[in-house]
Design an enzyme around this catalytic site. Sequence first.
Site, short mmCIF file in Angstrom:
data_model
loop_
_atom_site.label_atom_id
_atom_site.label_comp_id
_atom_site.label_asym_id
_atom_site.label_seq_id
_atom_site.Cartn_x
_atom_site.Cartn_y
_atom_site.Cartn_z
CG MET A 1 72.61 53.98 27.88
SD MET A 1 73.11 53.02 26.77
CE MET A 1 70.90 52.88 26.40
CG ASP B 1 76.73 43.31 26.96
OD1 ASP B 1 77.11 42.90 26.54
OD2 ASP B 1 75.28 43.61 27.55
CE LYS C 1 76.70 45.74 20.97
NZ LYS C 1 76.25 44.75 22.23
#
Length: 245
Positions: free
Chosen positions: A165, A34, A56
């Site tokens: 996030m 990742d 991502k």
Amino acid sequence: MGKVYLVGAGPGDPELLTLKAHRILKEADVVLYDALINREILRFTKPDCLKIYVGKRDGEHSLPQEEINELLYRFSRSYKIVVRLKGGDPFVFGRGGEELLYLREKGVEVEVVPGITSAVAAPSSTSIPVTHRGIASSFAVVTGHPNRGINWENFAKVDTLVILMGVKNRREIAKELIRAGRDPNEPVAFIEKATTPEQREVFTTLRELAQNPPEVNPPAVMVVGEVVEITYFNKDLIFQQDKLY
């Protein structure tokens, strides 16, 4: 058919990788990794290990999740040890559960190797305890992604909130938490790039965050609660020694 390991790479510092994760990486034939992992960790792999980036970041995906699932399955049919390497822990907003279910439905053997999640490591790295006797007996980890439709009233009375996030949506999150009933004067900390040499802390209050949010650069963990005062505001805390959490 080979075996797939869903491996947590920890919060950033390579020394916080578990011994089991280190051993499996040394044996891996393929590693799908990742965006948030420390690339130094990839040096633990053997020279002929196939390393594939599937990260991502902020809506930009190198591959859709469905294609990542399919890649894991295809590689498991050709290689003995396949590693899906994820930042933090595979099951904390890492879609590890989706990959586990997909592979098991295909008959692939899967093992989860837990990692240290940034939800706890980031606050700890800057001396913020998510729980503290007499101050915080509960904490919740919440996604701050604007498209997830979080009902912030559910978290109005949780002692410590850890929001992942949430940098891009930080102002709206603060407004929602105040509307939900949290104290506007409640302290807030952001820990950028936790446990790395580039770590940086930003602290404020919910009111200031809602009105004039400070500059914060992702990736960063957001912490809301009185526990922030232990480190940043030097508040004289009264401990209830007979109160256990």
